[in-house]
Design a protein around this motif. Structure first.
Motif, short mmCIF file in Angstrom:
data_model
loop_
_atom_site.label_atom_id
_atom_site.label_comp_id
_atom_site.label_asym_id
_atom_site.label_seq_id
_atom_site.Cartn_x
_atom_site.Cartn_y
_atom_site.Cartn_z
N ARG A 35 42.59 25.81 49.38
CA ARG A 35 43.85 26.38 49.84
C ARG A 35 43.55 27.49 50.83
N ILE A 36 44.16 27.41 52.01
CA ILE A 36 43.93 28.41 53.07
C ILE A 36 44.97 29.50 53.00
N ILE A 37 46.22 29.10 52.93
CA ILE A 37 47.31 30.08 52.83
C ILE A 37 48.47 29.40 52.11
N ASN A 38 49.07 30.16 51.20
CA ASN A 38 50.15 29.64 50.38
C ASN A 38 51.41 30.46 50.66
N PHE A 39 52.51 29.78 50.88
CA PHE A 39 53.79 30.45 51.12
C PHE A 39 54.67 30.26 49.90
N ASN A 40 54.61 31.19 48.96
CA ASN A 40 55.34 31.06 47.71
C ASN A 40 56.77 31.58 47.76
N LYS A 41 57.21 32.06 48.89
CA LYS A 41 58.52 32.69 48.97
C LYS A 41 59.67 31.69 48.96
N SER A 42 59.43 30.49 49.42
CA SER A 42 60.51 29.52 49.54
C SER A 42 59.95 28.10 49.45
N PRO A 43 60.72 27.17 48.90
CA PRO A 43 60.27 25.78 48.90
C PRO A 43 60.49 25.11 50.26
N HIS A 44 61.03 25.85 51.23
CA HIS A 44 61.30 25.32 52.56
C HIS A 44 60.28 25.87 53.56
N TYR A 45 59.90 25.05 54.52
CA TYR A 45 59.00 25.51 55.57
C TYR A 45 59.71 26.58 56.38
N GLN A 46 59.05 27.71 56.56
CA GLN A 46 59.63 28.84 57.28
C GLN A 46 58.98 29.00 58.65
N LYS A 47 59.81 29.28 59.65
CA LYS A 47 59.30 29.55 60.99
C LYS A 47 58.33 30.73 60.92
N GLY A 48 57.22 30.60 61.62
CA GLY A 48 56.19 31.64 61.61
C GLY A 48 55.02 31.30 60.69
N SER A 49 55.19 30.26 59.87
CA SER A 49 54.13 29.86 58.94
C SER A 49 52.90 29.36 59.69
N PHE A 50 53.10 28.66 60.78
CA PHE A 50 51.96 28.14 61.55
C PHE A 50 51.16 29.28 62.16
N LYS A 51 51.84 30.31 62.65
CA LYS A 51 51.16 31.47 63.22
C LYS A 51 50.28 32.14 62.17
N GLU A 52 50.79 32.28 60.96
CA GLU A 52 50.00 32.86 59.86
C GLU A 52 48.81 31.97 59.52
N PHE A 53 49.02 30.67 59.52
CA PHE A 53 47.94 29.72 59.26
C PHE A 53 46.83 29.87 60.29
N ILE A 54 47.19 29.92 61.57
CA ILE A 54 46.21 30.05 62.65
C ILE A 54 45.41 31.34 62.50
N LYS A 55 46.03 32.41 62.06
CA LYS A 55 45.31 33.68 61.84
C LYS A 55 44.19 33.50 60.81
N HIS A 56 44.40 32.64 59.84
CA HIS A 56 43.42 32.44 58.77
C HIS A 56 42.27 31.52 59.19
N ILE A 57 42.42 30.79 60.27
CA ILE A 57 41.35 29.89 60.73
C ILE A 57 40.96 30.21 62.17
N LYS A 58 41.06 31.46 62.55
CA LYS A 58 40.85 31.88 63.94
C LYS A 58 39.43 31.64 64.44
N SER A 59 38.49 31.36 63.57
CA SER A 59 37.12 31.12 64.01
C SER A 59 36.96 29.75 64.68
N ILE A 60 37.94 28.87 64.52
CA ILE A 60 37.88 27.53 65.11
C ILE A 60 38.43 27.59 66.54
N ASP A 61 37.69 27.03 67.48
CA ASP A 61 38.06 27.05 68.89
C ASP A 61 38.88 25.80 69.22
N PHE A 62 40.20 25.91 69.10
CA PHE A 62 41.09 24.78 69.31
C PHE A 62 41.41 24.56 70.78
N ASP A 63 41.71 23.30 71.11
CA ASP A 63 42.11 22.90 72.45
C ASP A 63 43.63 22.95 72.60
N GLU A 64 44.34 23.45 71.60
CA GLU A 64 45.80 23.57 71.58
C GLU A 64 46.49 22.22 71.71
#
Length: 105
Positions: A35-64
């Motif tokens: 598990r990288i990041i868990n969003f326990n606040k809501s059972p619904h996907y919340q805007k901004g969740s992807f940004k938080e996810f990317i912060k946790h895997i910032k060592s990977i050099d993505f091509d976007e």
């Protein structure tokens, strides 16, 4: 059965990097069993969740660029999010500058 989406990123070194967005029952980002990041606040996907996810895997050099894989009947997993979840996920990823190709099978 859990609601699950698979996201495959293109890396700048040519490799692909897969992750899963799994509802357990709240959305969380995982790589395999880790598990990288868990969003326990809501059972619904919340805007901004992807940004938080990317912060946790910032060592990977993505091509976007990424592929989002979903079962074409993903919304039949009753009790998990709503019929707008896929659109919210896509919009959230695109907001961070990624090009998304959606594959449903």
């Amino acid at each position: 059965m859990y609601l699950c989406f698979t996201l495959i990123f293109k890396r700048n070194d040519g490799y692909q990097e897969p992750f899963q967005l799994i509802y357990e029952p709240c959305p969380c980002w995982k790589k395999g069993d880790k598990r990288i990041i868990n969003f326990n606040k809501s059972p619904h996907y919340q805007k901004g969740s992807f940004k938080e996810f990317i912060k946790h895997i910032k060592s990977i050099d993505f091509d976007e660029q990424c592929v989002l894989i979903a079962d074409k009947n993903w919304n039949n997993n009753s009790g998990y999010d709503d019929n707008n979840a896929l659109n919210r996920i896509i919009e959230d990823i695109e907001t961070e500058g990624f090009k998304v190709v959606v594959v449903q099978f």
